[in-house]
Scaffold this active site. Sequence first.
Site, PDB file in Angstrom:
ATOM      1  N   GLY A  40       0.849  -1.191   0.000  1.00 45.70           N
ATOM      2  CA  GLY A  40       0.000   0.000   0.000  1.00 45.70           C
ATOM      3  C   GLY A  40       0.877   1.231   0.000  1.00 45.70           C
ATOM      4  O   GLY A  40       2.073   1.149  -0.282  1.00 45.70           O
ATOM      5  N   LYS A  60       1.685  -6.665   8.544  1.00 48.53           N
ATOM      6  CA  LYS A  60       1.822  -5.360   7.882  1.00 48.53           C
ATOM      7  C   LYS A  60       3.094  -4.729   8.443  1.00 48.53           C
ATOM      8  O   LYS A  60       3.182  -4.457   9.643  1.00 48.53           O
ATOM      9  CB  LYS A  60       0.581  -4.507   8.184  1.00 48.53           C
ATOM     10  CG  LYS A  60       0.542  -3.183   7.441  1.00 48.53           C
ATOM     11  CD  LYS A  60      -0.832  -2.526   7.570  1.00 48.53           C
ATOM     12  CE  LYS A  60      -0.882  -1.190   6.864  1.00 48.53           C
ATOM     13  NZ  LYS A  60      -2.199  -0.545   6.917  1.00 48.53           N
ATOM     14  N   ASP A 151     -11.096   5.597   4.175  1.00 51.78           N
ATOM     15  CA  ASP A 151     -10.411   5.131   2.969  1.00 51.78           C
ATOM     16  C   ASP A 151     -11.050   3.837   2.457  1.00 51.78           C
ATOM     17  O   ASP A 151     -10.361   2.877   2.124  1.00 51.78           O
ATOM     18  CB  ASP A 151      -8.914   4.951   3.239  1.00 51.78           C
ATOM     19  CG  ASP A 151      -8.084   5.001   1.957  1.00 51.78           C
ATOM     20  OD1 ASP A 151      -8.598   5.498   0.928  1.00 51.78           O
ATOM     21  OD2 ASP A 151      -6.935   4.542   1.983  1.00 51.78           O
TER      22      ASP A 151
HETATM   23  P1  ADP Z   1      -1.637   0.553   3.257  1.00 56.67           P
HETATM   24  O1  ADP Z   1      -2.021   1.320   4.487  1.00 56.67           O
HETATM   25  O2  ADP Z   1      -0.194   0.719   2.942  1.00 56.67           O
HETATM   26  O3  ADP Z   1      -2.559   0.789   2.093  1.00 56.67           O
HETATM   27  P2  ADP Z   1      -3.019  -1.995   3.690  1.00 56.67           P
HETATM   28  O4  ADP Z   1      -3.378  -2.332   5.084  1.00 56.67           O
HETATM   29  O5  ADP Z   1      -4.119  -1.495   2.809  1.00 56.67           O
HETATM   30  O6  ADP Z   1      -1.774  -0.984   3.669  1.00 56.67           O
HETATM   31  O7  ADP Z   1      -2.361  -3.280   3.002  1.00 56.67           O
HETATM   32  C1  ADP Z   1      -1.842  -3.195   1.690  1.00 56.67           C
HETATM   33  C2  ADP Z   1      -2.335  -4.381   0.879  1.00 56.67           C
HETATM   34  O8  ADP Z   1      -1.857  -5.598   1.472  1.00 56.67           O
HETATM   35  C3  ADP Z   1      -3.841  -4.558   0.810  1.00 56.67           C
HETATM   36  O9  ADP Z   1      -4.415  -3.754  -0.186  1.00 56.67           O
HETATM   37  C4  ADP Z   1      -3.960  -6.055   0.540  1.00 56.67           C
HETATM   38  O10 ADP Z   1      -3.697  -6.346  -0.814  1.00 56.67           O
HETATM   39  C5  ADP Z   1      -2.809  -6.640   1.358  1.00 56.67           C
HETATM   40  N1  ADP Z   1      -3.260  -7.037   2.715  1.00 56.67           N
HETATM   41  C6  ADP Z   1      -3.390  -6.222   3.776  1.00 56.67           C
HETATM   42  N2  ADP Z   1      -3.826  -6.879   4.865  1.00 56.67           N
HETATM   43  C7  ADP Z   1      -3.982  -8.162   4.480  1.00 56.67           C
HETATM   44  C8  ADP Z   1      -4.429  -9.360   5.157  1.00 56.67           C
HETATM   45  N3  ADP Z   1      -4.787  -9.325   6.442  1.00 56.67           N
HETATM   46  N4  ADP Z   1      -4.480 -10.509   4.441  1.00 56.67           N
HETATM   47  C9  ADP Z   1      -4.122 -10.527   3.136  1.00 56.67           C
HETATM   48  N5  ADP Z   1      -3.698  -9.455   2.449  1.00 56.67           N
HETATM   49  C10 ADP Z   1      -3.623  -8.277   3.098  1.00 56.67           C
HETATM   50 MG    MG Z   2      -4.506   0.275   1.734  1.00 55.84          MG
END
Ligand code: ADP
Ligand code: MG
Length: 323
Positions: A40, A60, A151
């Site tokens: 992300g 994360k 978001d």
């Molecule tokens: P950011 O704040 O950087 O956008 P996110 O929390 O949205 O971070 O995570 C980025 C990406 O990682 C998500 O869009 C998804 O594709 C993947 N992702 C995040 N959390 C999970 C999870 N619990 N299981 C699987 N994929 C995840």
């Molecule tokens: Mg995100």
Amino acid sequence: TLYLYGCKDIIEEWYSYIKIYTIQNDFRMNYDFIKLTGKGAHAKVYKVYCKRDNQIYAVKVFKKKNINNKFGLFKEIQILRQLQHKNVIRLNEVYENAKHLYLILDYLAGGELLSAISQTEVYSETVVQELIQNLLIALDYIHQNKILHRDIKPQNLLLRSLNNITDLVIADFGLSDEYNCKGEYIFQKCGTIGYIAPEILRNEIYDYKVDIFSVGVIMFMLLTDSSPFDGKNTDEVITNNFYCKINFEQLTKSKISTHAYDFVKLLLEQNPNLRPTAQEALKHDWFYLPKMETLQFFSLSLKNIPLFNIKKRPQLQQILISQ
Ligand code: ADP
Ligand code: MG
């Protein structure tokens, strides 16, 4: 109780704010990386194996030197701790070492709703209805807890499995905050262009209704195979989003039921006072169409089955307005 492992500079700073247990431990001692599952604006997410309980999780990972808004990250952890709902991502543990911060989350094997809808050709209005209903139920829970997500978009909605796109989980509370009508923090301009409520773009005071607007955008995308504010370039998307100039022609073309049309229009209402809350939205007629009527609608319009092809949808331009 949330266990925070490896108390160093960041976590120590928060220790006085949140009641937590800090334990000296190392992320790599307990977890093995399997693969990168997502990236992300703020962090990388990996699928990991936990050696303690032999389970799969998602982690994360934040690079400490990239964290320019420590308070935002603190909020993300603080808010995730409070929320316990089957359609909201669960935070299990937090680790910190010299360079990184790790949030251990439940792993959602189905990945992002965005990639699921790009890979599948068609969905019926009934499927869209179930998906939007689940999303609104989860948002109602979040809003009842006085939290705004800010978001909501298909990249932040994760699926338990690829077989069922309606079984979704709201993730990424990186821009979320507690609703405090007196606080200034809440009125910060943040979100993603194309999904953001116009009142945020216009620097107006806003509330929970901003998340409902984003649900409207998602519903529009699912029903029409296009996005409501699409334009030739980023500026055009921003302008359309700002003035809430919706491409309603796409809705008319997609041969959806009158109730669906009315409902998506209501969610995308530019005046937040006229836009429903999650609870009000859940009472809309669209969810209570008698089954027969739905069946009839499908069989009557066999030539123009209300199905759509997401594959053709042009990629929506996204800009993240940082805090
Ligand atoms: P950011 O704040 O950087 O956008 P996110 O929390 O949205 O971070 O995570 C980025 C990406 O990682 C998500 O869009 C998804 O594709 C993947 N992702 C995040 N959390 C999970 C999870 N619990 N299981 C699987 N994929 C995840
Ligand atoms: Mg995100």
